[in-house]
Design a protein around this motif. Structure first.
Motif, PDB file in Angstrom:
ATOM      1  N   VAL A 203       0.935  -1.063   0.048  1.00  0.00           N
ATOM      2  CA  VAL A 203      -0.040  -0.076   0.122  1.00  0.00           C
ATOM      3  C   VAL A 203       0.758   1.224  -0.032  1.00  0.00           C
ATOM      4  O   VAL A 203       0.442   2.188  -0.517  1.00  0.00           O
ATOM      5  CB  VAL A 203      -1.193   0.014   1.066  1.00  0.00           C
ATOM      6  N   GLN A 204       2.231   1.064   0.541  1.00  0.00           N
ATOM      7  CA  GLN A 204       3.087   2.239   0.330  1.00  0.00           C
ATOM      8  C   GLN A 204       3.481   2.568  -1.145  1.00  0.00           C
ATOM      9  O   GLN A 204       3.320   3.678  -1.405  1.00  0.00           O
ATOM     10  CB  GLN A 204       4.094   1.978   1.142  1.00  0.00           C
TER      11      GLN A 204
ATOM     12  N   CYS B  55      -1.672   2.680  -3.065  1.00  0.00           N
ATOM     13  CA  CYS B  55      -2.890   2.539  -2.320  1.00  0.00           C
ATOM     14  C   CYS B  55      -4.096   2.602  -2.921  1.00  0.00           C
ATOM     15  O   CYS B  55      -5.221   2.604  -2.358  1.00  0.00           O
ATOM     16  CB  CYS B  55      -2.533   3.838  -1.154  1.00  0.00           C
TER      17      CYS B  55
ATOM     18  N   ASP C 299      -5.258   3.455  14.011  1.00  0.00           N
ATOM     19  CA  ASP C 299      -4.138   3.617  14.821  1.00  0.00           C
ATOM     20  C   ASP C 299      -3.131   4.450  14.451  1.00  0.00           C
ATOM     21  O   ASP C 299      -2.167   4.661  15.358  1.00  0.00           O
ATOM     22  CB  ASP C 299      -3.505   2.097  14.974  1.00  0.00           C
ATOM     23  N   GLY C 300      -3.058   5.170  13.278  1.00  0.00           N
ATOM     24  CA  GLY C 300      -2.081   5.964  12.911  1.00  0.00           C
ATOM     25  C   GLY C 300      -0.787   5.622  12.324  1.00  0.00           C
ATOM     26  O   GLY C 300       0.238   5.985  12.124  1.00  0.00           O
ATOM     27  N   VAL C 301      -0.826   4.079  12.121  1.00  0.00           N
ATOM     28  CA  VAL C 301       0.531   3.477  11.598  1.00  0.00           C
ATOM     29  C   VAL C 301       0.403   4.073  10.124  1.00  0.00           C
ATOM     30  O   VAL C 301       1.608   4.430   9.537  1.00  0.00           O
ATOM     31  CB  VAL C 301       0.273   1.832  11.535  1.00  0.00           C
ATOM     32  N   ILE C 302      -0.674   4.148   9.480  1.00  0.00           N
ATOM     33  CA  ILE C 302      -0.825   4.752   8.123  1.00  0.00           C
ATOM     34  C   ILE C 302      -1.065   6.174   8.446  1.00  0.00           C
ATOM     35  O   ILE C 302      -2.362   6.507   8.996  1.00  0.00           O
ATOM     36  CB  ILE C 302      -1.845   4.181   7.109  1.00  0.00           C
ATOM     37  N   GLU C 303      -0.399   7.237   8.034  1.00  0.00           N
ATOM     38  CA  GLU C 303      -0.447   8.783   8.656  1.00  0.00           C
ATOM     39  C   GLU C 303      -1.695   8.882   7.523  1.00  0.00           C
ATOM     40  O   GLU C 303      -2.528   9.885   8.174  1.00  0.00           O
ATOM     41  CB  GLU C 303       0.661   9.352   8.320  1.00  0.00           C
ATOM     42  N   ARG C 304      -1.583   8.935   6.234  1.00  0.00           N
ATOM     43  CA  ARG C 304      -2.466   9.465   5.351  1.00  0.00           C
ATOM     44  C   ARG C 304      -2.157   8.642   3.870  1.00  0.00           C
ATOM     45  O   ARG C 304      -1.189   8.105   3.649  1.00  0.00           O
ATOM     46  CB  ARG C 304      -2.508  10.919   5.253  1.00  0.00           C
ATOM     47  N   PHE C 305      -3.401   8.766   3.517  1.00  0.00           N
ATOM     48  CA  PHE C 305      -3.291   8.422   1.925  1.00  0.00           C
ATOM     49  C   PHE C 305      -3.197   9.547   1.128  1.00  0.00           C
ATOM     50  O   PHE C 305      -3.870  10.512   1.219  1.00  0.00           O
ATOM     51  CB  PHE C 305      -4.540   7.567   1.545  1.00  0.00           C
ATOM     52  N   SER C 306      -2.233   9.618   0.264  1.00  0.00           N
ATOM     53  CA  SER C 306      -1.956  10.515  -0.357  1.00  0.00           C
ATOM     54  C   SER C 306      -1.541  10.571  -1.867  1.00  0.00           C
ATOM     55  O   SER C 306      -0.688   9.575  -2.329  1.00  0.00           O
ATOM     56  CB  SER C 306      -0.972  11.675   0.284  1.00  0.00           C
ATOM     57  N   ALA C 307      -1.827  11.470  -2.785  1.00  0.00           N
ATOM     58  CA  ALA C 307      -1.242  11.494  -4.122  1.00  0.00           C
ATOM     59  C   ALA C 307       0.082  12.130  -4.275  1.00  0.00           C
ATOM     60  O   ALA C 307       0.024  13.571  -3.892  1.00  0.00           O
ATOM     61  CB  ALA C 307      -2.403  12.274  -5.164  1.00  0.00           C
TER      62      ALA C 307
ATOM     63  N   GLN D 279      -3.653  15.512  -2.652  1.00  0.00           N
ATOM     64  CA  GLN D 279      -2.305  15.543  -1.987  1.00  0.00           C
ATOM     65  C   GLN D 279      -2.603  15.125  -0.334  1.00  0.00           C
ATOM     66  O   GLN D 279      -1.855  14.342   0.122  1.00  0.00           O
ATOM     67  CB  GLN D 279      -1.459  16.958  -1.970  1.00  0.00           C
TER      68      GLN D 279
ATOM     69  N   ARG E 246       2.436   9.124  -8.015  1.00  0.00           N
ATOM     70  CA  ARG E 246       1.890   7.900  -7.597  1.00  0.00           C
ATOM     71  C   ARG E 246       0.737   8.069  -6.372  1.00  0.00           C
ATOM     72  O   ARG E 246       0.778   9.131  -5.710  1.00  0.00           O
ATOM     73  CB  ARG E 246       2.755   6.931  -7.088  1.00  0.00           C
TER      74      ARG E 246
ATOM     75  N   SER F 142       0.059   6.942  -2.580  1.00  0.00           N
ATOM     76  CA  SER F 142       0.596   6.057  -1.817  1.00  0.00           C
ATOM     77  C   SER F 142       0.206   6.270  -0.436  1.00  0.00           C
ATOM     78  O   SER F 142      -0.191   7.271   0.032  1.00  0.00           O
ATOM     79  CB  SER F 142       2.082   6.284  -2.037  1.00  0.00           C
ATOM     80  N   ALA F 143       0.368   5.259   0.489  1.00  0.00           N
ATOM     81  CA  ALA F 143      -0.141   5.395   1.795  1.00  0.00           C
ATOM     82  C   ALA F 143       1.196   5.520   2.518  1.00  0.00           C
ATOM     83  O   ALA F 143       2.159   4.960   2.350  1.00  0.00           O
ATOM     84  CB  ALA F 143      -0.494   3.988   2.231  1.00  0.00           C
ATOM     85  N   GLN F 144       1.060   6.683   3.498  1.00  0.00           N
ATOM     86  CA  GLN F 144       2.588   7.090   4.212  1.00  0.00           C
ATOM     87  C   GLN F 144       2.276   6.622   5.439  1.00  0.00           C
ATOM     88  O   GLN F 144       1.364   6.717   6.268  1.00  0.00           O
ATOM     89  CB  GLN F 144       2.402   8.708   4.178  1.00  0.00           C
TER      90      GLN F 144
END
Lengths: 159, 159
Positions: free
Chosen positions: A18-19, A22, A50-58, B19, B55, B57-59
């Motif tokens: 997913v990194q 996503c 849980d915040g392991v994934i900070e956010r989904f971003s383009a 973003q 791309r 991506s999940a951060q």
DNA sequence: CGTGAAAATGGGATTAA
DNA sequence: TTAATCCCATTTTCACG
């Protein structure tokens, strides 16, 4: 948001996938890690809650938006009193052209990474952020000629 | 993928939103920028086809994966012959703990940003990447005490 | 965790402007 | 040409086993 998540192997595999992309469907992710789509959904939800994934971003190429120049700057402040430090910090964070800001130990205090239009643009920002602040002792500008790797791909080894 | 895209105001608004959260539905995006979902769909497709969006991506928060320590390093090489430079570059890019790598002008040659487990881990990597390479003249380690801003949020001002 | 059904979303075709 | 509406395949998400 404190301690809970001991990530298992499935979590790590999912994070690795997913990194990189996503937008893979949960069914696709499930197929790759041998899990049902529902299970993938639950795990992904938990990981972002849980915040392991900070956010989904383009991720956008800065030069496509007119900021082709990346500049790294080391900043050393005059006075490390907490409120003064906080003031410069805020001015850095507020500046949209400061893409990254790290607080560092040692002789210099901050490392900033800028995305700017050109050198004139950068010069104007240094005036605003450094000279006018009256708490920047010195700064060292490193003009980049290549963004060789920018991904935040975090390695997902076993615990 | 070359020159075409003169981004209009809608494109810029969409990029700003996406973003920050690329999971917003196209309907939601449309509502925010006053466009139909179909129009949003087409624009997003064009933007990623054109490479404006690199791309999706999940951060991931590095410390959640066991890499709580961020370290900035300036590296100066011994010999700038192109093939030797290329060799060190490749060794940096191959290292999964090197999150970012910039090639810079001036006295130092590279800026690296590491995500590592702890100081021992970093020390081991310096041995591997710097001492063993025989082409690193010196490097300067900046240990970060805070990742104050890490987003790659590119400003979306008007052209 | 997996299954299956219900709800939401994506993305193309068509029409209107 | 560009956007809005409709429609159906896909995806997400929930209750249950």
């Amino acid at each position: 948001m404190a301690t809970t998540p001991p990530l298992d192997s499935y979590d790590r595999q999912l994070l690795a996938l997913v990194q990189d992309d996503c937008r893979l469907s949960q069914a696709e992710l499930g197929a790759r890690v041998h899990l049902s789509a529902a299970a993938v959904n639950r795990r992904l939800k938990r990981l972002s809650d849980d915040g392991v994934i900070e956010r989904f971003s383009a991720q956008v190429r800065p030069d496509a938006l007119g900021y082709p120049l990346t500049i790294v700057v080391e900043v050393q402040v005059e006075n490390e009193r907490i409120d003064l430090l906080d003031a410069v910090t805020q001015s850095f964070l507020r500046c949209p052209f400061v893409q990254q800001c790290y607080y560092v130990a040692g002789e210099c205090d901050f490392v900033l990474i800028f995305a700017v239009r050109d050198m004139d643009h950068y010069t104007a920002l240094t005036r605003e952020l450094f000279y006018d602040s009256h708490n920047v002792k010195r700064f060292k500008t490193l003009v980049t000629m290549g963004r060789l790797k920018t991904g935040m791909q975090v390695p997902v080894a076993e615990s």
